[in-house]
Design a protein around this motif. Structure first.
Motif, short mmCIF file in Angstrom:
data_model
loop_
_atom_site.label_atom_id
_atom_site.label_comp_id
_atom_site.label_asym_id
_atom_site.label_seq_id
_atom_site.Cartn_x
_atom_site.Cartn_y
_atom_site.Cartn_z
N MET A 181 0.80 -1.17 -0.05
CA MET A 181 -0.03 -0.02 0.03
C MET A 181 0.99 1.32 0.08
O MET A 181 2.01 1.24 0.75
N LYS A 182 0.45 2.16 -0.84
CA LYS A 182 1.19 3.39 -0.90
C LYS A 182 1.01 4.35 0.36
O LYS A 182 0.00 3.97 0.88
N VAL A 183 2.21 5.18 0.67
CA VAL A 183 2.00 5.86 1.99
C VAL A 183 1.97 7.33 1.67
O VAL A 183 3.20 7.69 0.96
N VAL A 184 1.16 8.22 1.91
CA VAL A 184 1.12 9.57 1.45
C VAL A 184 1.32 10.37 2.87
O VAL A 184 0.93 9.99 4.01
N THR A 185 2.57 11.27 2.72
CA THR A 185 3.00 11.93 3.79
C THR A 185 2.55 13.38 3.64
O THR A 185 3.04 13.92 2.56
N LEU A 186 1.95 14.01 4.51
CA LEU A 186 1.71 15.48 4.40
C LEU A 186 2.63 16.58 5.49
O LEU A 186 2.09 16.02 6.80
N PHE A 187 3.46 17.34 5.16
CA PHE A 187 4.02 18.00 6.19
C PHE A 187 3.28 19.40 6.07
O PHE A 187 3.30 20.13 5.17
N THR A 188 2.83 19.80 7.31
CA THR A 188 2.03 20.75 7.61
C THR A 188 2.32 21.71 8.74
O THR A 188 3.42 21.27 9.31
N ARG A 189 1.86 22.73 9.04
CA ARG A 189 1.66 23.34 10.29
C ARG A 189 0.33 24.18 10.57
O ARG A 189 -0.55 24.26 9.63
N ASN A 190 0.20 24.14 11.87
CA ASN A 190 -1.31 24.71 12.15
C ASN A 190 -1.44 26.22 11.66
O ASN A 190 -0.30 26.92 11.53
N GLY A 191 -2.51 26.32 11.23
CA GLY A 191 -2.84 27.77 10.44
C GLY A 191 -2.19 28.07 9.04
O GLY A 191 -2.44 29.19 8.44
N CYS A 192 -1.89 26.80 8.52
CA CYS A 192 -1.43 27.05 7.14
C CYS A 192 -2.63 26.82 5.98
O CYS A 192 -2.96 25.70 5.93
N HIS A 193 -3.02 27.96 5.39
CA HIS A 193 -4.21 27.77 4.38
C HIS A 193 -3.84 26.87 3.28
O HIS A 193 -4.62 26.12 3.10
N LEU A 194 -2.72 26.97 2.73
CA LEU A 194 -2.06 25.98 1.52
C LEU A 194 -2.19 24.49 2.14
O LEU A 194 -2.32 23.61 1.37
N CYS A 195 -1.86 24.40 3.32
CA CYS A 195 -1.73 22.90 3.93
C CYS A 195 -3.06 22.39 4.16
O CYS A 195 -3.53 21.20 3.79
N ASP A 196 -4.15 23.47 4.30
CA ASP A 196 -5.51 22.88 4.37
C ASP A 196 -5.98 22.52 3.08
O ASP A 196 -6.88 21.36 2.77
N ILE A 197 -5.66 23.02 1.88
CA ILE A 197 -5.88 22.81 0.73
C ILE A 197 -5.34 21.50 0.31
O ILE A 197 -6.12 20.60 -0.38
N ALA A 198 -4.04 21.32 0.46
CA ALA A 198 -3.29 20.21 0.22
C ALA A 198 -4.00 19.13 0.76
O ALA A 198 -4.08 18.00 0.14
N LYS A 199 -4.49 19.07 2.05
CA LYS A 199 -5.07 17.72 2.63
C LYS A 199 -6.36 17.54 2.05
O LYS A 199 -6.79 16.43 1.85
N GLU A 200 -7.12 18.82 1.73
CA GLU A 200 -8.58 18.65 0.93
C GLU A 200 -8.20 17.62 -0.42
O GLU A 200 -8.91 16.91 -0.72
N ILE A 201 -7.23 18.08 -1.02
CA ILE A 201 -6.96 17.39 -2.38
C ILE A 201 -6.58 15.91 -2.29
O ILE A 201 -6.88 15.00 -2.94
N ILE A 202 -5.60 15.51 -1.13
CA ILE A 202 -5.13 14.18 -0.78
C ILE A 202 -6.56 13.29 -0.48
O ILE A 202 -6.54 12.53 -0.83
N MET A 203 -7.39 14.09 0.42
CA MET A 203 -8.54 13.43 0.72
C MET A 203 -9.68 12.91 -0.70
O MET A 203 -10.05 11.89 -0.65
#
Length: 79
Positions: free
Chosen positions: A1-23
């Motif tokens: 199974m593939k493993v996807v890792t998202l490096f992020t930080r609290n309050g990061c708008h671009l990170c929220d968008i990235a998570k939505e795309i991944i989901m």
């Protein structure tokens, strides 16, 4: 199974968008997901502090910054 890792930080708008795309990609691909807050480890902050969000697929960096869903889909398809 593939493993996807998202490096992020609290309050990061671009990170929220990235998570939505991944989901959204969960509809087409089977993978394990892990999220890492770069503020938890100094080495993560040093490595990714200026680049977040950063997406790794099976340990290899596939995108960072403004995430492009089409390019990410292509990267998932190639693995």
């Amino acid at each position: 199974m593939k493993v996807v890792t998202l490096f992020t930080r609290n309050g990061c708008h671009l990170c929220d968008i990235a998570k939505e795309i991944i989901m959204e990609l969960k509809n087409d691909f089977d993978f394990a997901y892990e999220e890492c807050d770069i503020e938890e480890r100094d080495e993560w902050t040093e490595a990714y502090g200026l680049m977040i969000p950063v997406i790794l697929l099976d340990g290899k960096e596939v995108q960072y910054g403004q995430i492009d869903k089409t390019l990410l889909y292509k990267a998932f398809s190639e693995k």
